[in-house]
Design a protein around this motif. Structure first.
Motif, mmCIF file in Angstrom:
data_model
loop_
_atom_site.group_PDB
_atom_site.id
_atom_site.type_symbol
_atom_site.label_atom_id
_atom_site.label_comp_id
_atom_site.label_asym_id
_atom_site.label_seq_id
_atom_site.Cartn_x
_atom_site.Cartn_y
_atom_site.Cartn_z
ATOM 1 N N VAL A 1 -11.882 14.513 73.959
ATOM 2 C CA VAL A 1 -10.528 14.296 73.440
ATOM 3 C C VAL A 1 -10.548 13.002 72.624
ATOM 4 O O VAL A 1 -10.867 11.933 73.159
ATOM 5 C CB VAL A 1 -9.498 14.147 74.582
ATOM 6 N N VAL A 2 -10.217 13.101 71.363
ATOM 7 C CA VAL A 2 -10.201 11.905 70.515
ATOM 8 C C VAL A 2 -8.819 11.260 70.653
ATOM 9 O O VAL A 2 -7.803 11.854 70.284
ATOM 10 C CB VAL A 2 -10.526 12.246 69.054
ATOM 11 N N THR A 3 -8.817 10.068 71.203
ATOM 12 C CA THR A 3 -7.530 9.391 71.424
ATOM 13 C C THR A 3 -7.169 8.474 70.257
ATOM 14 O O THR A 3 -6.013 8.088 70.124
ATOM 15 C CB THR A 3 -7.569 8.587 72.736
ATOM 16 N N ALA A 4 -8.149 8.106 69.429
ATOM 17 C CA ALA A 4 -7.854 7.322 68.218
ATOM 18 C C ALA A 4 -8.913 7.580 67.157
ATOM 19 O O ALA A 4 -10.094 7.774 67.476
ATOM 20 C CB ALA A 4 -7.807 5.829 68.532
ATOM 21 N N PHE A 5 -8.453 7.597 65.921
ATOM 22 C CA PHE A 5 -9.342 7.780 64.762
ATOM 23 C C PHE A 5 -9.261 6.517 63.901
ATOM 24 O O PHE A 5 -8.163 6.007 63.659
ATOM 25 C CB PHE A 5 -8.857 8.945 63.891
ATOM 26 N N GLU A 6 -10.413 6.063 63.413
ATOM 27 C CA GLU A 6 -10.401 4.957 62.440
ATOM 28 C C GLU A 6 -10.847 5.519 61.085
ATOM 29 O O GLU A 6 -11.948 6.093 60.971
ATOM 30 C CB GLU A 6 -11.355 3.842 62.884
ATOM 31 N N PHE A 7 -9.980 5.369 60.094
ATOM 32 C CA PHE A 7 -10.261 5.934 58.764
ATOM 33 C C PHE A 7 -10.421 4.842 57.717
ATOM 34 O O PHE A 7 -9.773 3.797 57.777
ATOM 35 C CB PHE A 7 -9.095 6.822 58.304
ATOM 36 N N LYS A 8 -11.234 5.173 56.716
ATOM 37 C CA LYS A 8 -11.310 4.350 55.505
ATOM 38 C C LYS A 8 -10.094 4.699 54.634
ATOM 39 O O LYS A 8 -9.777 5.879 54.451
ATOM 40 C CB LYS A 8 -12.602 4.712 54.776
ATOM 41 N N LEU A 9 -9.438 3.676 54.109
ATOM 42 C CA LEU A 9 -8.275 3.905 53.238
ATOM 43 C C LEU A 9 -8.683 3.874 51.769
ATOM 44 O O LEU A 9 -9.635 3.170 51.403
ATOM 45 C CB LEU A 9 -7.235 2.811 53.467
ATOM 46 N N HIS A 10 -7.945 4.603 50.955
ATOM 47 C CA HIS A 10 -8.162 4.579 49.501
ATOM 48 C C HIS A 10 -6.924 4.017 48.826
ATOM 49 O O HIS A 10 -5.803 4.273 49.279
ATOM 50 C CB HIS A 10 -8.422 5.997 48.984
ATOM 51 N N LYS A 11 -7.148 3.283 47.738
ATOM 52 C CA LYS A 11 -6.008 2.732 46.986
ATOM 53 C C LYS A 11 -5.373 3.864 46.197
ATOM 54 O O LYS A 11 -5.656 4.043 44.998
ATOM 55 C CB LYS A 11 -6.472 1.600 46.076
ATOM 56 N N ILE A 12 -4.594 4.660 46.868
ATOM 57 C CA ILE A 12 -3.928 5.786 46.220
ATOM 58 C C ILE A 12 -2.445 5.691 46.548
ATOM 59 O O ILE A 12 -2.052 5.699 47.716
ATOM 60 C CB ILE A 12 -4.544 7.125 46.674
ATOM 61 N N ASP A 13 -1.648 5.585 45.517
ATOM 62 C CA ASP A 13 -0.227 5.306 45.689
ATOM 63 C C ASP A 13 0.573 6.339 44.898
ATOM 64 O O ASP A 13 1.101 7.295 45.448
ATOM 65 C CB ASP A 13 0.009 3.868 45.172
ATOM 66 N N MET A 14 0.599 6.168 43.558
ATOM 67 C CA MET A 14 1.231 7.156 42.688
ATOM 68 C C MET A 14 0.172 8.134 42.190
ATOM 69 O O MET A 14 -0.951 7.748 41.891
ATOM 70 C CB MET A 14 1.847 6.463 41.469
#
Ligand SMILES: Cc1cc2nc3c(=O)[nH]c(=O)nc-3n(C[C@H](O)[C@H](O)[C@H](O)COP(=O)(O)OP(=O)(O)OC[C@H]3O[C@@H](n4cnc5c(N)ncnc54)[C@H](O)[C@@H]3O)c2cc1C
Length: 468
Positions: free
Chosen positions: A199-212
């Protein structure tokens, strides 16, 4: 259940849990057991709404010790209803809902019960995004563990290509981290292997500079469908990574902003997403607009969360859904002819067929780098019969099955696990291909008794069983 007396055990679990336990007979039981697909009607013995990791550990131990079938639920979107189980225990992660954004490191930590809408809300405040799917109510858990295909796949890869680490409660109740440095075998398996490993209780993701974004649907007449598909199959494969476009057969919803003359009209279309700045995007769209004038062109500047919620009103929870899917390498003229035949015969307003490109960034990750095997397919194809009325269940199911049967001979073999119903072991093996053997070995290490089997199940290999 245990011969020590099930009622005492349930009382004990209730007393120790920070969240809530809902059993049959309780007032909110029927509401709690509903999943997104109203065709699914399973009656679990207990639903545990877990408040934190400690609750998850308690429930995993409880299910194992009492030999209860165990399901894990995040967003409840799974087509085959794999987030719920008949006569077993459901670990419902919905209360574990938080998204922490660290703009400095460009990472987000996401609780195991979040939907993508929760994540988009939190990350957009920083002008950033995690690549996900196309509907904001989908759970982060199921979508990520199965792979994650969406509007940003060609630019940022699959969702799993942006997963940096996961917190996992294993079948023996132990809590571990999985990342490139810690338990790398588990980290490999989680990226595509579904809910098989814990059971995955937390995920850590890489963010991308995506806005508009510069994004939205372009719709064409059905009489143009073959031409559009033939043009699209060439164009998208070589397009810039900034450009994503998935093809669809659809019926125009009878409400604004769609023009009235198109209401309830069957059409085909491409839903575009461009991550380039608007001026550049407009140049990139010149050949698209020049190829054929669309009957409707809704492509323009759009904030990322607006794109992610665009289709939510068409697909609220509680509709009837029947799915069939395949990976596709090539869209031959013969396959296109079959597509057009079934596109013309969409059985209801909500029914649709999507072809999602998995070229671009997603295709540059090696087949063996994660459990997700079909990096060299060009599309994930899915036909879905959808309707609000249970009386139309047979009609939408038949159309989906017939459509699938007609197109399957043109496919690459397996299917994206997140688009599959319960289709048996051979289909799961076909999907993981050469990665299945390694997955089965990792399963034997982390879940030798196959406690986590309410999923697209990978059976533990007999060859390698060691305590995790
Ligand atoms: C309307 C709709 C749109 C969709 N669009 C997309 C799309 O654009 N792209 C895409 O890739 N997919 C899409 N999907 C498919 C979706 O990814 C799968 O249905 C997925 O299983 C949903 O995840 P969930 O958490 O909501 O599901 P659930 O039903 O809650 O869980 C599904 C499976 O994942 C496991 N699981 C969930 N969370 C965890 C966890 N934290 N730890 C361990 N196991 C867990 C469960 O055990 C279960 O086997 C869509 C589905 C729907 C219904």
């Amino acid at each position: 259940m245990s011969n020590k007396g099930s009622e005492d055990f349930i009382k004990d679990l209730k007393a120790r849990l920070r969240g809530t336990i809902i059993g049959s007979g309780e007032a909110n039981y029927d509401e709690a057991r509903k999943v997104y697909n109203a065709m699914i009607d399973k009656k679990p013995r207990l639903i545990a709404r877990c408040a934190d990791v400690a609750d998850v550990i308690l429930c995993v131990n409880f299910a194992r010790e009492n030999k209860l079938l165990l399901a894990v639920r995040c967003g409840g979107h799974n087509a085959g209803g794999l987030g719920i189980v008949e006569d077993g225990l459901v670990i419902d992660l919905a209360p574990i809902k938080y998204t922490g954004v660290d703009p400095t490191s460009g990472t987000a930590t996401v609780g195991g019960g979040c939907t993508w809408g929760d994540v988009d809300h939190a990350t957009h405040a920083f002008g950033m995004a995690v690549p996900s799917g196309i509907i904001s109510t989908t759970g982060v858990g199921g979508l990520t563990l199965g792979g994650g295909i969406g509007h940003l796949t060609r630019k940022c890869g699959l969702t799993i290509d942006n997963l940096l680490s996961a917190d996992v409660v294993l079948a023996n109740g132990n809590f571990v981290k999985a990342s490139a440095d810690k338990n790398p075998d588990l980290y490999w398996a989680l990226r595509g292997g579904g809910g098989n490993f814990g059971v995955v209780t937390a995920f850590e993701f890489k963010l991308h500079k995506i806005d508009m974004l510069y994004a939205g649907p372009m719709l064409y007449e059905l009489s143009d469908a073959a031409d559009v598909m033939k043009w699209y199959r060439e164009f998208i494969v070589d397009a810039s990574d900034d450009l994503n476009g998935w093809f669809a057969f659809l019926t125009v919803p009878p409400w604004p902003p769609f023009p009235e003359d198109l209401h309830l009209k069957k059409m085909c279309g491409i839903v575009w997403t461009c991550t380039a700045p608007q001026a550049e995007a407009e140049v990139m769209f010149k050949p698209i607009r020049a190829f054929k004038k669309p009957a409707l062109d809704f492509v323009g500047p759009l904030p990322q969360p607006a794109l992610q919620t665009l289709f939510d009103p068409i697909y609220p929870p509680g509709l009837q859904w029947y799915w069939r899917a395949d990976f596709v390498n090539e869209l031959s003229d013969a396959a296109i002819a079959q597509h057009v035949r079934f596109g013309q015969a969409l059985p209801s307003m909500h029914s649709t067929m999507h072809l999602y490109p998995i070229n671009g960034a997603a295709a540059r990750v090696g087949k063996e780098k994660t459990a997700w095997n079909y990096r060299d397919a060009n599309w994930a194809q899915v036909m879905v019969g959808v309707d609000p009325d249970p009386a139309n269940k047979e009609k939408i199911t038949k159309w989906t099955k017939d459509y699938f049967d007609a197109l399957h001979p043109f496919s690459a073999g397996g299917a994206y696990v997140n688009f599959m119903m319960e289709e048996g072991e051979d289909r799961v093996k076909a999907t993981y291909g050469a990665n299945y053997k390694r997955l089965a070995e990792i399963k034997a290490k982390y879940d030798p008794e196959n406690l986590f089997r309410v999923n697209q199940n990978i059976k533990p290999s007999d060859a390698k069983r060691a305590p995790a």
